[in-house]
Design an enzyme around this catalytic site. Sequence first.
Site, mmCIF file in Angstrom:
data_model
loop_
_atom_site.group_PDB
_atom_site.id
_atom_site.type_symbol
_atom_site.label_atom_id
_atom_site.label_comp_id
_atom_site.label_asym_id
_atom_site.label_seq_id
_atom_site.Cartn_x
_atom_site.Cartn_y
_atom_site.Cartn_z
ATOM 1 C CE1 TYR A 1 -97.394 -0.525 -42.743
ATOM 2 C CE2 TYR A 1 -95.732 -1.435 -40.144
ATOM 3 C CZ TYR A 1 -96.536 -0.487 -41.769
ATOM 4 O OH TYR A 1 -96.732 0.788 -41.736
ATOM 5 C CD GLU B 1 -105.180 -0.117 -42.101
ATOM 6 O OE1 GLU B 1 -105.777 0.780 -41.101
ATOM 7 O OE2 GLU B 1 -104.651 -0.530 -42.951
ATOM 8 C CG ASN C 1 -93.783 6.763 -44.220
ATOM 9 O OD1 ASN C 1 -93.980 6.149 -43.446
ATOM 10 N ND2 ASN C 1 -94.557 6.637 -45.457
ATOM 11 C CE LYS D 1 -95.676 4.326 -40.934
ATOM 12 N NZ LYS D 1 -95.200 4.153 -41.883
ATOM 13 C CG HIS E 1 -100.916 3.180 -41.953
ATOM 14 N ND1 HIS E 1 -100.063 2.603 -42.831
ATOM 15 C CD2 HIS E 1 -101.884 2.933 -40.849
ATOM 16 C CE1 HIS E 1 -101.360 1.727 -42.863
ATOM 17 N NE2 HIS E 1 -102.507 1.670 -42.299
HETATM 18 P P1 CMP Z 1 -97.180 2.554 -44.319
HETATM 19 O O1 CMP Z 1 -97.850 3.923 -45.025
HETATM 20 O O2 CMP Z 1 -96.935 2.953 -43.278
HETATM 21 O O3 CMP Z 1 -97.308 1.900 -45.408
HETATM 22 C C1 CMP Z 1 -96.352 1.044 -45.747
HETATM 23 C C2 CMP Z 1 -95.169 0.802 -44.980
HETATM 24 O O4 CMP Z 1 -93.854 0.664 -45.962
HETATM 25 C C3 CMP Z 1 -94.971 2.920 -45.396
HETATM 26 O O5 CMP Z 1 -95.635 3.196 -45.620
HETATM 27 C C4 CMP Z 1 -93.238 2.885 -45.239
HETATM 28 O O6 CMP Z 1 -92.741 3.159 -44.157
HETATM 29 C C5 CMP Z 1 -93.063 1.518 -46.105
HETATM 30 N N1 CMP Z 1 -92.854 1.393 -47.128
HETATM 31 C C6 CMP Z 1 -93.146 1.571 -48.621
HETATM 32 N N2 CMP Z 1 -92.379 1.372 -49.444
HETATM 33 C C7 CMP Z 1 -91.097 1.217 -48.967
HETATM 34 C C8 CMP Z 1 -90.227 0.754 -50.034
HETATM 35 N N3 CMP Z 1 -90.244 0.872 -51.377
HETATM 36 N N4 CMP Z 1 -89.025 0.905 -49.288
HETATM 37 C C9 CMP Z 1 -89.136 1.769 -47.533
HETATM 38 N N5 CMP Z 1 -90.071 1.460 -47.096
HETATM 39 C C10 CMP Z 1 -91.340 1.374 -47.629
#
Ligand code: CMP
Length: 139
Positions: free
Chosen positions: A53, A130, A116, A13, A119
Amino acid sequence: MSSNTERSLVLLKPDAVRRGLLGEILSRFERKGLAIEALELRTMDAELADQHYSDHVEKAFYPPLKEFMTSGPLAALVLSGDEVIDVVRAMIGATDGRKAAAGTIRGDFSLSNRENLVHASDSPESAKRELDLWFPGRF
Ligand code: CMP
């Protein structure tokens, strides 16, 4: 010995690019023995974010997630290997970097549940969807 070779769509990311962690993260996947079948620096636009998403667009956390995911370049990759979908999910750790286990990518480098770093597809069905979205006609 059985083997179940799969592909996973993985995004490093915008926070991973900005923080200079591409090499560290790619190196972990390479040392694990996974194959990098595609690797491109791309910037997600609003339309791609909504498609990628699609399960989350109605959630409260989606607007800031979209803002973050479209904020700069990311690395889109296709990884392959034996049970790569589950293997990569285990390597990246729990969604919230504050709760992810030490030794995982998020556990070692993230303090956020939004920023984080990585993905990865969470099932064979989402991998197919995807891969078609990010690399149409290629896998
Ligand atoms: P990802 O694995 O890309 O899938 C969905 C994304 O949404 C996740 O990683 C985080 O980046 C984001 N995400 C999921 N839950 C939350 C949350 N409670 N608050 C903020 N971001 C979230």
